[in-house]
Scaffold this active site. Structure first.
Site, PDB file in Angstrom:
ATOM      1  N   GLY A 168      35.076 -50.620   8.166  1.00 44.65           N
ATOM      2  CA  GLY A 168      34.887 -49.686   7.067  1.00 44.65           C
ATOM      3  C   GLY A 168      33.527 -49.726   6.406  1.00 44.65           C
ATOM      4  O   GLY A 168      33.229 -48.869   5.572  1.00 44.65           O
ATOM      5  N   ILE A 186      30.695 -44.288  10.147  1.00 41.88           N
ATOM      6  CA  ILE A 186      31.883 -43.442  10.006  1.00 41.88           C
ATOM      7  C   ILE A 186      32.882 -44.095   9.052  1.00 41.88           C
ATOM      8  O   ILE A 186      33.480 -43.431   8.198  1.00 41.88           O
ATOM      9  CB  ILE A 186      32.522 -43.169  11.370  1.00 41.88           C
ATOM     10  CG1 ILE A 186      31.545 -42.387  12.270  1.00 41.88           C
ATOM     11  CG2 ILE A 186      33.824 -42.391  11.222  1.00 41.88           C
ATOM     12  CD1 ILE A 186      32.037 -42.164  13.692  1.00 41.88           C
ATOM     13  N   GLY A 187      33.068 -45.405   9.166  1.00 41.64           N
ATOM     14  CA  GLY A 187      34.043 -46.085   8.335  1.00 41.64           C
ATOM     15  C   GLY A 187      33.784 -45.917   6.857  1.00 41.64           C
ATOM     16  O   GLY A 187      34.724 -45.703   6.071  1.00 41.64           O
ATOM     17  N   ASP A 191      36.205 -60.883  11.117  1.00 38.65           N
ATOM     18  CA  ASP A 191      36.174 -60.274  12.440  1.00 38.65           C
ATOM     19  C   ASP A 191      37.581 -59.865  12.851  1.00 38.65           C
ATOM     20  O   ASP A 191      38.538 -60.647  12.688  1.00 38.65           O
ATOM     21  CB  ASP A 191      35.602 -61.279  13.448  1.00 38.65           C
ATOM     22  CG  ASP A 191      35.166 -60.631  14.747  1.00 38.65           C
ATOM     23  OD1 ASP A 191      35.962 -59.881  15.350  1.00 38.65           O
ATOM     24  OD2 ASP A 191      34.023 -60.887  15.179  1.00 38.65           O
ATOM     25  N   TYR A 214      31.348 -48.909  27.907  1.00 37.41           N
ATOM     26  CA  TYR A 214      31.855 -48.512  26.592  1.00 37.41           C
ATOM     27  C   TYR A 214      33.016 -47.535  26.731  1.00 37.41           C
ATOM     28  O   TYR A 214      34.060 -47.696  26.091  1.00 37.41           O
ATOM     29  CB  TYR A 214      30.727 -47.878  25.778  1.00 37.41           C
ATOM     30  CG  TYR A 214      31.186 -47.191  24.516  1.00 37.41           C
ATOM     31  CD1 TYR A 214      31.840 -47.897  23.513  1.00 37.41           C
ATOM     32  CD2 TYR A 214      30.952 -45.828  24.316  1.00 37.41           C
ATOM     33  CE1 TYR A 214      32.263 -47.268  22.351  1.00 37.41           C
ATOM     34  CE2 TYR A 214      31.370 -45.193  23.166  1.00 37.41           C
ATOM     35  CZ  TYR A 214      32.025 -45.909  22.186  1.00 37.41           C
ATOM     36  OH  TYR A 214      32.445 -45.291  21.036  1.00 37.41           O
ATOM     37  N   ARG A 229      26.633 -30.251  23.831  1.00 44.55           N
ATOM     38  CA  ARG A 229      27.391 -31.196  23.050  1.00 44.55           C
ATOM     39  C   ARG A 229      28.040 -30.490  21.864  1.00 44.55           C
ATOM     40  O   ARG A 229      27.685 -29.364  21.520  1.00 44.55           O
ATOM     41  CB  ARG A 229      26.495 -32.341  22.518  1.00 44.55           C
ATOM     42  CG  ARG A 229      25.889 -33.239  23.597  1.00 44.55           C
ATOM     43  CD  ARG A 229      26.940 -34.067  24.295  1.00 44.55           C
ATOM     44  NE  ARG A 229      26.359 -35.029  25.204  1.00 44.55           N
ATOM     45  CZ  ARG A 229      26.099 -34.802  26.490  1.00 44.55           C
ATOM     46  NH1 ARG A 229      26.342 -33.606  27.015  1.00 44.55           N
ATOM     47  NH2 ARG A 229      25.589 -35.749  27.252  1.00 44.55           N
TER      48      ARG A 229
END
Length: 374
Positions: free
Chosen positions: A8, A12-13, A57, A181, A249
């Site tokens: 967070g 974005i978080g 973590d 990824y 995109r």
């Protein structure tokens, strides 16, 4: 609703945290503040004062169990992002994304938390949708370095070699992850679906397309093409556009992504137990990478982009979203138009970050952006 928001403190978080707090939710953020992404540590974190912050973590089971106490739902944004072309990076990607998600899901199962929104990614599709005039919908083969080096960037039909027409990708498209990824992001979805079936939980995966906006990290393998273009302009340099700039995109503003997360969280309670559902999260507008660079340069008054012909084997040519499912089922509508969002981003603050591993060196280039980072 009491919500645990992993990752967070990130780009974005933190936008999701802002949105949830503004809507009256109680938010607890769990973030490791890894130096590669947060070089200033907690001092560089921008979160509403109402947020409860837990430094830890997601791979640490004891920390996750403590962070889950009393929560109704989890919004899982924590991930290592980038291309991950160098297989030496594979263990780190798997550890952060797959092991971290598995630890979180196991703790949720033990703690009785049964609602999850997962930050997914468009990269699970690989290339987007292509139509051949003769063979219909086809999946192009791997991009060949010999073709890219010769400046032939458009993938041909694998059966007849005819030029293909790019279209919008739906959630029903087959998965075809083309780098480390992407493979870990697909694995996250599979793990979450298995958790839902085993526990009677519900999970929604929001497959982000190219997210941009304020607080993007800059000058790092995690930055993404929009931020790297902006950093070049801030330094008085022209943005360097790979290939011929024609890569299609879907650029979606981070505020719209935060709104999608809020709607997804609200809808979890209405879903059948044991269910998993994926949603493309994109603006629905197709723009090219070259168009992004030109719009950003014009908005910031900087030098015009330079098209370099450089390339990365791990990049895909075209991937754009059909977000009809998200609009119809959850009532989501993007509110930030491309031109307005890019103009805002041209002047918005970004976050500094120290260089780290996690992105491949581009072919015939240095310090290259990938257009596929979420």
């Amino acid at each position: 609703m009491e919500i645990l928001l992993t990752g967070g403190a990130g780009f974005i978080g933190s936008a999701v945290a802002d949105r949830l707090v503004a809507s009256g939710h109680r938010v607890r953020v769990l973030d490791a503040l890894l130096p590669a992404v947060h070089p200033d540590g907690a001092a560089g974190v921008t979160l509403p004062p109402e947020v409860e912050f837990v430094h830890g973590d997601v791979r640490d089971a004891a920390t996750v169990e403590r962070a889950l106490r009393g929560v109704d739902a989890v919004c899982h944004q924590a991930a290592m992002v980038g291309l991950g072309l160098d297989l030496d990076d594979a263990p780190q990607y798997v550890s952060c994304n797959e092991l971290g998600t598995a630890v979180l899901l196991a703790a949720m199962a033990r703690g009785g938390v049964r609602q999850l929104v997962l930050a997914g990614s468009m990269v699970v599709y690989g290339e987007g949708r292509y139509d051949c005039p003769e063979h219909g919908v086809v999946a192009p083969g791997p991009r060949l370095e010999s073709e890219l080096a010769a400046g032939r960037f458009e993938p041909p039909c694998p059966y007849c070699g005819t030029a293909l027409r790019a279209g919008l990708t739906t959630e029903d498209a087959p998965a075809d992850p083309r780098n480390v990824y992407a493979s870990t992001k697909l694995a996250q979805e599979h793990l979450a679906a298995a958790w839902a079936r085993a526990t009677g939980g519900t999970v929604t995966s929001l497959r982000y397309h190219n997210v941009y906006g304020p607080r993007m990290p800059r000058d790092t393998p995690y930055a993404g093409v929009a931020s790297i273009f902006r950093s070049a302009l801030a330094a008085g340099r022209p943005p360097r556009v790979f290939e011929d700039g024609g890569q299609r995109r879907d650029f979606v503003h981070v505020a719209d992504v935060a709104a999608a997360n809020e709607l997804a969280l609200a809808a979890l309670a209405t879903r059948p137990p044991g269910s998993a559902r994926a949603y493309n999260t994109g603006s629905g507008q197709v723009h090219t990478v070259g168009e992004l660079a030109a719009t950003l340069a014009a908005a910031g008054g900087g030098p015009a982009p330079v098209v370099t012909g450089e390339y990365r084997l791990g990049d895909v040519r075209h991937i754009t979203a059909d977000s009809h499912r998200l609009r119809t089922e959850l009532g989501w509508r993007p509110a930030v138009a491309f031109e307005a969002g890019v103009a805002e981003f041209a002047a918005a603050p970004t976050r500094g970050a120290a260089p780290t591993r996690g992105a491949a060196t581009p072919t015939r280039a240095a310090a290259a952006p990938s257009s596929d980072f979420r």
